[in-house]
Design a protein around this motif. Structure first.
Motif, PDB file in Angstrom:
ATOM      1  N   ASN A  59       0.817  -1.206   0.000  1.00 47.91           N
ATOM      2  CA  ASN A  59       0.000   0.000   0.000  1.00 47.91           C
ATOM      3  C   ASN A  59       0.859   1.269   0.000  1.00 47.91           C
ATOM      4  OD1 ASN A  59      -2.442   1.387   0.018  1.00 47.91           O
ATOM      5  ND2 ASN A  59      -2.668   1.271   2.239  1.00 47.91           N
ATOM      6  N   THR A  60       2.122   1.129  -0.394  1.00 47.55           N
ATOM      7  CA  THR A  60       3.061   2.252  -0.371  1.00 47.55           C
ATOM      8  C   THR A  60       3.549   2.558  -1.780  1.00 47.55           C
ATOM      9  OG1 THR A  60       3.789   1.644   1.846  1.00 47.55           O
ATOM     10  CG2 THR A  60       5.263   3.059   0.573  1.00 47.55           C
ATOM     11  N   SER A  61       3.534   3.839  -2.104  1.00 44.02           N
ATOM     12  CA  SER A  61       4.043   4.281  -3.394  1.00 44.02           C
ATOM     13  C   SER A  61       5.346   5.038  -3.171  1.00 44.02           C
ATOM     14  CB  SER A  61       3.025   5.188  -4.088  1.00 44.02           C
ATOM     15  OG  SER A  61       3.497   5.571  -5.355  1.00 44.02           O
ATOM     16  N   ASN A  62       6.290   4.836  -4.048  1.00 49.52           N
ATOM     17  CA  ASN A  62       7.596   5.479  -3.975  1.00 49.52           C
ATOM     18  C   ASN A  62       7.746   6.295  -5.251  1.00 49.52           C
ATOM     19  OD1 ASN A  62      10.338   6.064  -4.052  1.00 49.52           O
ATOM     20  ND2 ASN A  62      10.918   4.128  -3.138  1.00 49.52           N
ATOM     21  N   VAL A  78      17.719  15.007  -6.661  1.00 46.59           N
ATOM     22  CA  VAL A  78      16.581  14.085  -6.582  1.00 46.59           C
ATOM     23  C   VAL A  78      15.863  14.206  -5.239  1.00 46.59           C
ATOM     24  CG1 VAL A  78      15.979  11.628  -6.437  1.00 46.59           C
ATOM     25  CG2 VAL A  78      17.604  12.415  -8.158  1.00 46.59           C
ATOM     26  N   LEU A  79      14.544  14.197  -5.308  1.00 43.34           N
ATOM     27  CA  LEU A  79      13.707  14.066  -4.116  1.00 43.34           C
ATOM     28  C   LEU A  79      12.948  12.753  -4.246  1.00 43.34           C
ATOM     29  CD1 LEU A  79      12.180  17.657  -3.913  1.00 43.34           C
ATOM     30  CD2 LEU A  79      14.098  16.747  -2.593  1.00 43.34           C
ATOM     31  N   ASN A  80      12.979  11.965  -3.193  1.00 45.38           N
ATOM     32  CA  ASN A  80      12.274  10.684  -3.202  1.00 45.38           C
ATOM     33  C   ASN A  80      11.193  10.719  -2.133  1.00 45.38           C
ATOM     34  OD1 ASN A  80      11.689   7.975  -3.794  1.00 45.38           O
ATOM     35  ND2 ASN A  80      12.993   7.287  -2.122  1.00 45.38           N
ATOM     36  N   PHE A  81       9.960  10.493  -2.548  1.00 45.19           N
ATOM     37  CA  PHE A  81       8.821  10.521  -1.637  1.00 45.19           C
ATOM     38  C   PHE A  81       8.314   9.101  -1.440  1.00 45.19           C
ATOM     39  CE2 PHE A  81       9.012  14.654  -3.588  1.00 45.19           C
ATOM     40  CZ  PHE A  81       8.784  15.520  -2.534  1.00 45.19           C
ATOM     41  N   VAL A  82       8.202   8.707  -0.187  1.00 44.54           N
ATOM     42  CA  VAL A  82       7.601   7.419   0.159  1.00 44.54           C
ATOM     43  C   VAL A  82       6.241   7.738   0.782  1.00 44.54           C
ATOM     44  CG1 VAL A  82       7.804   5.316   1.521  1.00 44.54           C
ATOM     45  CG2 VAL A  82       9.848   6.346   0.478  1.00 44.54           C
ATOM     46  N   ALA A  83       5.195   7.371   0.079  1.00 45.84           N
ATOM     47  CA  ALA A  83       3.828   7.706   0.489  1.00 45.84           C
ATOM     48  C   ALA A  83       3.113   6.443   0.942  1.00 45.84           C
ATOM     49  CB  ALA A  83       3.086   8.361  -0.666  1.00 45.84           C
ATOM     50  N   GLU A  84       2.869   6.374   2.230  1.00 45.41           N
ATOM     51  CA  GLU A  84       2.166   5.217   2.797  1.00 45.41           C
ATOM     52  C   GLU A  84       0.655   5.414   2.649  1.00 45.41           C
ATOM     53  OE1 GLU A  84       3.639   4.630   6.799  1.00 45.41           O
ATOM     54  OE2 GLU A  84       5.683   5.063   6.150  1.00 45.41           O
TER      55      GLU A  84
END
Length: 119
Positions: free
Chosen positions: A18-21, A66-72
């Motif tokens: 359920n997590t998008s990166n 780079v920005l990396n977003f981990v969206a739960e």
């Protein structure tokens, strides 16, 4: 000038459960500080209001721009639990390209596929 993120960066994505990166990559090093300043984890989550239900963590990779977003809680319970197809995470990353940034006029020449609206 106000421009969409798509003119300053491109994106890559992945998902698990359920997590998008979602990774946002500046086209030019001079555009990265603008992304870093304006595309915060809170603004990222607000952009996906009603879709991302969990925590958003932003990781910064300054040397790569780079920005990396981990969206739960971003995938409706997980791709295997929703009716969405496997490309759901890809659709989420494409959507963030519509996020709007304020870019100084002097950096307009660094934007990709951007034309100043004619008066």
């Amino acid at each position: 000038m106000r421009v969409k993120l798509q003119h300053a960066a491109h994106v890559r994505s992945g998902d698990k459960g359920n997590t998008s990166n979602i990774t946002v990559i500046a086209y030019e090093p001079d555009l990265y500080p603008i992304l870093k300043d304006q595309l915060t984890a809170d603004k990222f989550k607000a952009f996906y209001a009603g879709i991302v239900t969990g925590k958003v963590t932003r990781y910064e990779v300054d040397k790569l721009g780079v920005l990396n977003f981990v969206a739960e809680g971003a995938l409706g319970g997980g791709v295997s639990r929703s009716l969405s197809l496997d490309n759901y995470g890809k659709a989420l990353s494409a959507a963030v390209l519509g996020f709007e940034l304020d870019v100084p006029e002097k950096l307009g020449n660094l934007l990709v596929n951007f034309r100043t609206p004619s008066a």
